[in-house]
Design an enzyme around this catalytic site. Structure first.
Site, short mmCIF file in Angstrom:
data_model
loop_
_atom_site.label_atom_id
_atom_site.label_comp_id
_atom_site.label_asym_id
_atom_site.label_seq_id
_atom_site.Cartn_x
_atom_site.Cartn_y
_atom_site.Cartn_z
N ASP A 81 0.85 -1.19 0.00
CA ASP A 81 0.00 0.00 0.00
C ASP A 81 0.89 1.25 0.00
OD1 ASP A 81 -2.34 1.52 0.23
OD2 ASP A 81 -2.32 1.43 2.44
N HIS A 82 0.53 2.26 -0.76
CA HIS A 82 1.26 3.55 -0.77
C HIS A 82 2.77 3.41 -0.98
CE1 HIS A 82 -1.96 6.34 0.18
NE2 HIS A 82 -2.44 5.44 0.99
N HIS A 180 -7.90 9.71 4.92
CA HIS A 180 -7.20 8.72 5.74
C HIS A 180 -7.41 9.05 7.22
CE1 HIS A 180 -4.79 8.25 1.96
NE2 HIS A 180 -4.89 6.98 2.30
N GLY A 181 -7.49 8.03 8.05
CA GLY A 181 -7.62 8.26 9.49
C GLY A 181 -9.04 8.66 9.86
N HIS A 208 -9.58 4.70 -0.68
CA HIS A 208 -8.76 4.75 0.53
C HIS A 208 -9.55 5.48 1.61
CE1 HIS A 208 -4.57 3.72 -1.03
NE2 HIS A 208 -5.39 3.49 -2.01
N GLY A 209 -9.20 5.23 2.87
CA GLY A 209 -9.91 5.92 3.95
C GLY A 209 -11.24 5.24 4.25
N SER A 211 -12.10 3.62 6.91
CA SER A 211 -12.49 3.61 8.32
C SER A 211 -13.48 4.73 8.61
CB SER A 211 -11.26 3.78 9.23
OG SER A 211 -10.43 2.63 9.13
N VAL A 231 -8.77 -0.37 4.68
CA VAL A 231 -9.16 -0.14 6.06
C VAL A 231 -7.92 -0.29 6.94
CG1 VAL A 231 -10.60 -0.94 7.98
CG2 VAL A 231 -11.48 -1.05 5.63
N THR A 233 -7.21 2.39 10.03
CA THR A 233 -7.43 3.00 11.35
C THR A 233 -8.29 2.14 12.27
OG1 THR A 233 -7.23 5.17 10.31
CG2 THR A 233 -8.22 5.11 12.50
ZN LIG Z 1 -4.34 5.23 1.42
#
Ligand SMILES: [Zn+2]
Length: 289
Positions: A81-82, A180-181, A208-209, A211, A231, A233
């Protein structure tokens, strides 16, 4: 069992569900995710991102995940990832990740395009599919500066189509309102925009993101082209919560680690329901796709 990410995500896009991609940080987080997926009999992606790489190093992380994936009764694929640069992507390809991401979405368009195209050439030389991002989901720690929600840049469908054509990426991460987060204000995903992107780009789309994004919005996203949702966080929060429930004077380190691992199962089950994985991909095997 290890599986091909392309077969899995293409099936997901075609049939209107998403495969959860869970971030891992150590053996216990990965283990908890795989055990939960086995109980549900659903396919998943185990991911390593910068935090795990900084913590364990890629070779250690890959070695641990590879054993868990291979021995798993349910389909598991390993994803970087990333990816922060070409060196990181090259190492992941050499080690044997089933798919990788390169993320230059914080750069100006032409630079993102050129560097992504180079990463795609590398990945395809290994016959490995690759994900990149257009528009920008803020808060990923690989960006040069710390970001808040104001750094969100929505994906333009025309630009997305151009990016896909010129780079040859296999999966496209899009920005339609997730971060994100944790969220500071209540998220409202642009499903209208997602529909336009899905019309312009026939590939599996990635969000992405994943959560803390409202249930109904996620369900609508997976029915409109999103085939993979990341997922992180919520996994880390559940693990920490489990660990904290063990008395602090406990000297048996296995107890908090196991308690953390068990708490993760609830997150995996909730995401499998929310992303329609349980409904559409229970018992999924590559030869039955
Ligand atoms: Zn991401």
């Amino acid at each position: 069992m290890r599986v091909s990410v392309s077969a899995l995500l293409q099936d997901a896009r075609r049939r209107g569900y998403a495969v959860p991609g869970f971030n891992t940080l150590n053996v216990e987080t990965a283990w908890g995710i795989v055990r939960a997926a086995e109980k549900l009999d659903i396919p998943i992606l185990l991911m390593t991102a910068y935090d795990c790489l900084d913590h364990l190093g890629m070779e250690t992380a890959y070695g641990a995940l590879e054993v868990l994936a291979r021995q798993s009764a349910t389909p598991v694929a390993l994803h970087l990832d990333h990816g922060r640069n070409l060196e990181e992507v090259a190492l992941a390809l050499k080690l044997g990740y089933d798919s990788v991401m390169i993320d230059y979405s914080f750069l100006p368009y032409e630079e993102n395009l050129a560097r992504t195209a180079e990463a795609v050439r590398m990945a395809h030389a290994f016959h490995t599919p690759i994900e990149a991002e257009i528009g920008h989901v803020p808060g990923g720690e690989n960006t040069p500066e710390e970001e808040d929600e104001s750094a969100l840049a929505y994906t333009d469908p025309k630009v997305a189509a151009d990016f896909v054509e010129k780079t040859g990426v296999d999966f496209l991460a899009v920005s339609i309102g997730t971060v994100h987060g944790d969220y500071k204000s209540k998220p409202r995903l642009r499903i209208d925009l997602l529909k336009e992107i899905a019309r312009a780009v026939p590939l599996p789309l990635v969000l992405h993101g994943g959560s803390s994004t409202p249930w109904e919005q996620m369900e609508e996203a997976v029915q409109n082209g999103v085939a993979k949702i990341n997922v992180g966080t919520e996994i880390m929060r559940a693990f920490l919560q489990g660990m904290r429930e063990v008395p602090t004077d406990c000297l048996d380190l296995r107890k908090p680690l196991l308690a953390g691992r068990e708490k993760i199962e609830d997150v995996v089950r909730a995401k499998a329901e929310n992303f329609r994985t349980l409904r559409h991909a229970k018992g999924w095997r590559p030869d039955r796709a």
